[in-house]
Design a protein around this motif. Sequence first.
Motif, PDB file in Angstrom:
ATOM      1  N   ILE A  99       0.827  -1.211   0.000  1.00  0.00           N
ATOM      2  CA  ILE A  99       0.000   0.000   0.000  1.00  0.00           C
ATOM      3  C   ILE A  99       0.860   1.259   0.000  1.00  0.00           C
ATOM      4  CG2 ILE A  99      -0.312  -0.087   2.505  1.00  0.00           C
ATOM      5  CD1 ILE A  99      -2.895   1.247   0.065  1.00  0.00           C
ATOM      6  N   ASP A 100       1.967   1.267   0.745  1.00  0.00           N
ATOM      7  CA  ASP A 100       2.809   2.458   0.776  1.00  0.00           C
ATOM      8  C   ASP A 100       3.454   2.724  -0.577  1.00  0.00           C
ATOM      9  OD1 ASP A 100       4.497   0.267   0.987  1.00  0.00           O
ATOM     10  OD2 ASP A 100       5.878   1.256   2.361  1.00  0.00           O
ATOM     11  N   LYS A 101       3.847   1.661  -1.253  1.00  0.00           N
ATOM     12  CA  LYS A 101       4.439   1.812  -2.580  1.00  0.00           C
ATOM     13  C   LYS A 101       3.383   2.280  -3.592  1.00  0.00           C
ATOM     14  CE  LYS A 101       7.409  -0.494  -5.888  1.00  0.00           C
ATOM     15  NZ  LYS A 101       8.120  -1.713  -6.257  1.00  0.00           N
ATOM     16  N   TYR A 102       2.170   1.748  -3.468  1.00  0.00           N
ATOM     17  CA  TYR A 102       1.093   2.160  -4.365  1.00  0.00           C
ATOM     18  C   TYR A 102       0.785   3.651  -4.206  1.00  0.00           C
ATOM     19  CZ  TYR A 102      -3.501   2.556  -6.490  1.00  0.00           C
ATOM     20  OH  TYR A 102      -4.551   2.959  -7.262  1.00  0.00           O
ATOM     21  N   THR A 157       7.245  11.055  -1.105  1.00  0.00           N
ATOM     22  CA  THR A 157       8.229   9.990  -0.938  1.00  0.00           C
ATOM     23  C   THR A 157       7.546   8.752  -0.363  1.00  0.00           C
ATOM     24  OG1 THR A 157       8.840  10.627   1.310  1.00  0.00           O
ATOM     25  CG2 THR A 157      10.068  11.664  -0.484  1.00  0.00           C
ATOM     26  N   ARG A 158       8.211   7.641  -0.503  1.00  0.00           N
ATOM     27  CA  ARG A 158       7.645   6.394   0.004  1.00  0.00           C
ATOM     28  C   ARG A 158       7.692   6.364   1.529  1.00  0.00           C
ATOM     29  NH1 ARG A 158       9.353   0.376  -1.938  1.00  0.00           N
ATOM     30  NH2 ARG A 158       8.042  -0.728  -0.447  1.00  0.00           N
ATOM     31  N   SER A 159       8.697   6.988   2.113  1.00  0.00           N
ATOM     32  CA  SER A 159       8.789   7.003   3.575  1.00  0.00           C
ATOM     33  C   SER A 159       7.663   7.832   4.188  1.00  0.00           C
ATOM     34  CB  SER A 159      10.148   7.521   4.031  1.00  0.00           C
ATOM     35  OG  SER A 159      10.340   8.846   3.602  1.00  0.00           O
ATOM     36  N   ILE A 160       7.237   8.887   3.519  1.00  0.00           N
ATOM     37  CA  ILE A 160       6.096   9.670   4.009  1.00  0.00           C
ATOM     38  C   ILE A 160       4.825   8.825   3.939  1.00  0.00           C
ATOM     39  CG2 ILE A 160       4.658  11.699   3.600  1.00  0.00           C
ATOM     40  CD1 ILE A 160       7.166  13.110   2.523  1.00  0.00           C
ATOM     41  N   ALA A 161       4.683   8.060   2.874  1.00  0.00           N
ATOM     42  CA  ALA A 161       3.525   7.164   2.747  1.00  0.00           C
ATOM     43  C   ALA A 161       3.554   6.086   3.827  1.00  0.00           C
ATOM     44  CB  ALA A 161       3.511   6.525   1.360  1.00  0.00           C
ATOM     45  N   THR A 162       4.740   5.565   4.136  1.00  0.00           N
ATOM     46  CA  THR A 162       4.880   4.557   5.184  1.00  0.00           C
ATOM     47  C   THR A 162       4.493   5.130   6.541  1.00  0.00           C
ATOM     48  OG1 THR A 162       6.654   3.512   3.938  1.00  0.00           O
ATOM     49  CG2 THR A 162       6.500   2.967   6.274  1.00  0.00           C
ATOM     50  N   ASN A 163       4.953   6.340   6.836  1.00  0.00           N
ATOM     51  CA  ASN A 163       4.617   6.976   8.110  1.00  0.00           C
ATOM     52  C   ASN A 163       3.124   7.251   8.224  1.00  0.00           C
ATOM     53  OD1 ASN A 163       7.254   6.944   9.029  1.00  0.00           O
ATOM     54  ND2 ASN A 163       7.720   8.960   8.203  1.00  0.00           N
ATOM     55  N   GLU A 196     -11.017  -0.122   3.089  1.00  0.00           N
ATOM     56  CA  GLU A 196     -12.355  -0.573   3.465  1.00  0.00           C
ATOM     57  C   GLU A 196     -12.633  -0.263   4.943  1.00  0.00           C
ATOM     58  OE1 GLU A 196     -14.209  -1.557   1.030  1.00  0.00           O
ATOM     59  OE2 GLU A 196     -12.650  -1.893  -0.457  1.00  0.00           O
ATOM     60  N   ASN A 197     -12.239   0.941   5.384  1.00  0.00           N
ATOM     61  CA  ASN A 197     -12.428   1.438   6.759  1.00  0.00           C
ATOM     62  C   ASN A 197     -11.700   0.618   7.818  1.00  0.00           C
ATOM     63  OD1 ASN A 197     -13.926   3.746   6.190  1.00  0.00           O
ATOM     64  ND2 ASN A 197     -15.808   2.562   6.056  1.00  0.00           N
ATOM     65  N   ILE A 198     -10.634  -0.048   7.465  1.00  0.00           N
ATOM     66  CA  ILE A 198      -9.805  -0.795   8.416  1.00  0.00           C
ATOM     67  C   ILE A 198      -8.381  -0.265   8.306  1.00  0.00           C
ATOM     68  CG2 ILE A 198      -8.910  -3.070   9.036  1.00  0.00           C
ATOM     69  CD1 ILE A 198     -11.434  -4.236   7.725  1.00  0.00           C
ATOM     70  N   ASN A 199      -7.788   0.088   9.462  1.00  0.00           N
ATOM     71  CA  ASN A 199      -6.408   0.549   9.457  1.00  0.00           C
ATOM     72  C   ASN A 199      -5.511  -0.517   8.851  1.00  0.00           C
ATOM     73  OD1 ASN A 199      -7.000   2.977  10.643  1.00  0.00           O
ATOM     74  ND2 ASN A 199      -6.396   2.357  12.689  1.00  0.00           N
ATOM     75  N   CYS A 200      -4.484  -0.069   8.152  1.00  0.00           N
ATOM     76  CA  CYS A 200      -3.604  -1.032   7.512  1.00  0.00           C
ATOM     77  C   CYS A 200      -2.151  -0.678   7.782  1.00  0.00           C
ATOM     78  CB  CYS A 200      -3.870  -1.089   6.018  1.00  0.00           C
ATOM     79  SG  CYS A 200      -3.542   0.446   5.169  1.00  0.00           S
ATOM     80  N   LYS A 201      -1.328  -1.707   7.745  1.00  0.00           N
ATOM     81  CA  LYS A 201       0.112  -1.531   7.872  1.00  0.00           C
ATOM     82  C   LYS A 201       0.670  -1.165   6.500  1.00  0.00           C
ATOM     83  CE  LYS A 201       0.738  -4.896  11.548  1.00  0.00           C
ATOM     84  NZ  LYS A 201       1.413  -6.141  11.936  1.00  0.00           N
ATOM     85  N   PRO A 202       1.869  -0.569   6.462  1.00  0.00           N
ATOM     86  CA  PRO A 202       2.455  -0.203   5.158  1.00  0.00           C
ATOM     87  C   PRO A 202       2.736  -1.408   4.261  1.00  0.00           C
ATOM     88  CG  PRO A 202       3.751   0.707   6.977  1.00  0.00           C
ATOM     89  CD  PRO A 202       2.670  -0.104   7.577  1.00  0.00           C
ATOM     90  N   SER A 203       2.880  -2.589   4.852  1.00  0.00           N
ATOM     91  CA  SER A 203       3.222  -3.764   4.052  1.00  0.00           C
ATOM     92  C   SER A 203       2.000  -4.508   3.511  1.00  0.00           C
ATOM     93  CB  SER A 203       4.045  -4.740   4.902  1.00  0.00           C
ATOM     94  OG  SER A 203       3.287  -5.157   6.020  1.00  0.00           O
ATOM     95  N   ARG A 204       0.793  -4.004   3.775  1.00  0.00           N
ATOM     96  CA  ARG A 204      -0.409  -4.695   3.306  1.00  0.00           C
ATOM     97  C   ARG A 204      -0.471  -4.675   1.784  1.00  0.00           C
ATOM     98  NH1 ARG A 204      -5.328  -4.648   1.359  1.00  0.00           N
ATOM     99  NH2 ARG A 204      -7.119  -5.563   2.364  1.00  0.00           N
ATOM    100  N   GLU A 205      -0.816  -5.789   1.222  1.00  0.00           N
ATOM    101  CA  GLU A 205      -0.932  -5.895  -0.231  1.00  0.00           C
ATOM    102  C   GLU A 205      -2.225  -5.236  -0.697  1.00  0.00           C
ATOM    103  OE1 GLU A 205       1.157  -7.257  -2.643  1.00  0.00           O
ATOM    104  OE2 GLU A 205       2.622  -7.290  -1.017  1.00  0.00           O
TER     105      GLU A 205
END
Length: 123
Positions: A3-6, A15-21, A31-40
């Motif tokens: 998700i962060d890369k997308y 930047t990707r690090s801003i998206a990760t943060n 879908e209204n659920i918190n996600c980690k940066p590594s979620r596909e």
Amino acid sequence: MRIDKYLWCIRLFKTRSIATNACKKGMVKIENINCKPSREIYGSETIFIRKNQINYQIKVLDIPESRVGAKLVDLYRKDLTPKEEFEKTELLKFAKDYYRKKGTGRPTKKDRRDIEDYYDTNE
């Protein structure tokens, strides 16, 4: 794709690090659920992003191979953000107006004396 890369590929974050943060802080939801940066991320999912006091809603249309140009972004996402979200930011701009014009800085010595004289005469 992560998700962060997308979010970085479709130019939502610089930047990707801003998206990760942003993902770590809970500002990105799928879908209204918190996600980690590594979620596909997969096609036809809806992403909710809180950025600059605006709640963006984005539908994934396709997954890009790498970061795309600004003109090609609409091939990979559809913006579903309601117009009311953008109108809220306009209202915030008007709420921040003060009696002094922007850029004039702190009150001068003369302004301070005028304020003190005003309070002294009204007591």
